[in-house]
Design a protein around this motif. Structure first.
Motif, PDB file in Angstrom:
ATOM      1  N   ASP A  46       0.825  -1.211   0.000  1.00  0.00           N
ATOM      2  CA  ASP A  46       0.000   0.000   0.000  1.00  0.00           C
ATOM      3  C   ASP A  46       0.858   1.260   0.000  1.00  0.00           C
ATOM      4  O   ASP A  46       0.486   2.266  -0.608  1.00  0.00           O
ATOM      5  N   SER A  47       2.006   1.208   0.662  1.00  0.00           N
ATOM      6  CA  SER A  47       2.882   2.383   0.717  1.00  0.00           C
ATOM      7  C   SER A  47       3.391   2.766  -0.676  1.00  0.00           C
ATOM      8  O   SER A  47       3.552   3.955  -0.975  1.00  0.00           O
ATOM      9  N   VAL A  48       3.619   1.785  -1.540  1.00  0.00           N
ATOM     10  CA  VAL A  48       4.088   2.069  -2.903  1.00  0.00           C
ATOM     11  C   VAL A  48       2.962   2.710  -3.715  1.00  0.00           C
ATOM     12  O   VAL A  48       3.192   3.647  -4.475  1.00  0.00           O
ATOM     13  N   VAL A  49       1.743   2.230  -3.529  1.00  0.00           N
ATOM     14  CA  VAL A  49       0.585   2.816  -4.224  1.00  0.00           C
ATOM     15  C   VAL A  49       0.400   4.258  -3.771  1.00  0.00           C
ATOM     16  O   VAL A  49       0.213   5.167  -4.597  1.00  0.00           O
ATOM     17  N   SER A  50       0.471   4.511  -2.461  1.00  0.00           N
ATOM     18  CA  SER A  50       0.315   5.870  -1.927  1.00  0.00           C
ATOM     19  C   SER A  50       1.418   6.798  -2.423  1.00  0.00           C
ATOM     20  O   SER A  50       1.149   7.930  -2.826  1.00  0.00           O
ATOM     21  N   PHE A  51       2.637   6.305  -2.393  1.00  0.00           N
ATOM     22  CA  PHE A  51       3.781   7.121  -2.803  1.00  0.00           C
ATOM     23  C   PHE A  51       3.740   7.454  -4.288  1.00  0.00           C
ATOM     24  O   PHE A  51       4.015   8.573  -4.696  1.00  0.00           O
ATOM     25  N   SER A  52       3.370   6.493  -5.113  1.00  0.00           N
ATOM     26  CA  SER A  52       3.430   6.679  -6.562  1.00  0.00           C
ATOM     27  C   SER A  52       2.192   7.347  -7.147  1.00  0.00           C
ATOM     28  O   SER A  52       2.244   7.866  -8.255  1.00  0.00           O
ATOM     29  N   HIS A  53       1.103   7.298  -6.429  1.00  0.00           N
ATOM     30  CA  HIS A  53      -0.183   7.814  -6.920  1.00  0.00           C
ATOM     31  C   HIS A  53      -0.655   7.064  -8.167  1.00  0.00           C
ATOM     32  O   HIS A  53      -1.400   7.603  -8.989  1.00  0.00           O
TER      33      HIS A  53
ATOM     34  N   SER B  10      -2.312   3.249  -9.605  1.00  0.00           N
ATOM     35  CA  SER B  10      -3.071   2.108  -9.108  1.00  0.00           C
ATOM     36  C   SER B  10      -2.178   0.883  -9.009  1.00  0.00           C
ATOM     37  O   SER B  10      -1.142   0.779  -9.684  1.00  0.00           O
ATOM     38  N   ALA B  11      -2.576  -0.053  -8.175  1.00  0.00           N
ATOM     39  CA  ALA B  11      -1.813  -1.290  -8.017  1.00  0.00           C
ATOM     40  C   ALA B  11      -1.747  -2.041  -9.344  1.00  0.00           C
ATOM     41  O   ALA B  11      -0.717  -2.650  -9.659  1.00  0.00           O
ATOM     42  N   THR B  12      -2.802  -1.990 -10.134  1.00  0.00           N
ATOM     43  CA  THR B  12      -2.813  -2.677 -11.427  1.00  0.00           C
ATOM     44  C   THR B  12      -1.754  -2.112 -12.362  1.00  0.00           C
ATOM     45  O   THR B  12      -1.025  -2.860 -13.026  1.00  0.00           O
ATOM     46  N   ILE B  13      -1.653  -0.795 -12.415  1.00  0.00           N
ATOM     47  CA  ILE B  13      -0.636  -0.167 -13.266  1.00  0.00           C
ATOM     48  C   ILE B  13       0.758  -0.537 -12.783  1.00  0.00           C
ATOM     49  O   ILE B  13       1.647  -0.831 -13.586  1.00  0.00           O
ATOM     50  N   LEU B  14       0.960  -0.548 -11.476  1.00  0.00           N
ATOM     51  CA  LEU B  14       2.264  -0.925 -10.930  1.00  0.00           C
ATOM     52  C   LEU B  14       2.610  -2.375 -11.272  1.00  0.00           C
ATOM     53  O   LEU B  14       3.763  -2.674 -11.599  1.00  0.00           O
ATOM     54  N   VAL B  15       1.630  -3.270 -11.229  1.00  0.00           N
ATOM     55  CA  VAL B  15       1.860  -4.666 -11.620  1.00  0.00           C
ATOM     56  C   VAL B  15       2.233  -4.732 -13.098  1.00  0.00           C
ATOM     57  O   VAL B  15       3.146  -5.462 -13.487  1.00  0.00           O
ATOM     58  N   HIS B  16       1.544  -3.950 -13.936  1.00  0.00           N
ATOM     59  CA  HIS B  16       1.886  -3.926 -15.364  1.00  0.00           C
ATOM     60  C   HIS B  16       3.307  -3.403 -15.584  1.00  0.00           C
ATOM     61  O   HIS B  16       4.058  -3.955 -16.408  1.00  0.00           O
ATOM     62  N   PHE B  17       3.675  -2.335 -14.903  1.00  0.00           N
ATOM     63  CA  PHE B  17       5.033  -1.802 -15.015  1.00  0.00           C
ATOM     64  C   PHE B  17       6.060  -2.840 -14.585  1.00  0.00           C
ATOM     65  O   PHE B  17       7.090  -3.031 -15.240  1.00  0.00           O
TER      66      PHE B  17
END
Length: 129
Positions: free
Chosen positions: A43-50, A52-59
């Protein structure tokens, strides 16, 4: 006449290819089934990056595919292995002490071993040098 490959030369080739296949499998699964990986995104990565978790998984999946392919073909071998090894080590730290973290620690160290060995005879780096 090509020189014979020795058993000592085979080991780093097998390690490089095997580790690249691990990253390619995980990266492709993250791109194909991102919902299966959302619980691993802190959750801290989602908050920091602004993002979504889905986009972060894709990246993350795209990162592992790109550098997994580079490792597979031996292109920027040391750099690719270093980035993948540090990336996996970071994931390992975020998992805490668990069976998955211990496995990932071993995979991190195997990937970092490629950094220290460098290119082998079947790497594009070797062919281009």
């Amino acid at each position: 006449m090509p020189t014979k490959i020795t058993s000592k030369e085979i080991a780093p080739i097998i390690l490089r290819i095997a580790m690249s296949l691990v990253f390619l499998w995980f990266g492709s699964q993250q791109l194909i089934h991102p919902s299966n990986w959302l619980s691993f995104v802190p959750d801290s990565v989602v908050s920091f990056s602004h993002l979504s978790a889905t986009i972060l998984v894709h990246f993350n999946g795209a990162f592992e595919i790109v550098f997994g392919l580079a490792l597979l073909f031996g292109f920027f071998t040391r750099t690719s292995a270093l980035l993948l090894g540090l990336h996996l080590f970071n994931i390992t730290l975020s998992l805490g002490l668990s069976a998955i973290a211990v496995r990932d620690f071993g995979l991190s160290m195997a990937t970092l071993a490629i950094v220290f060995y460098g290119m082998d005879r079947f790497c594009l780096d070797y062919r281009m040098s």
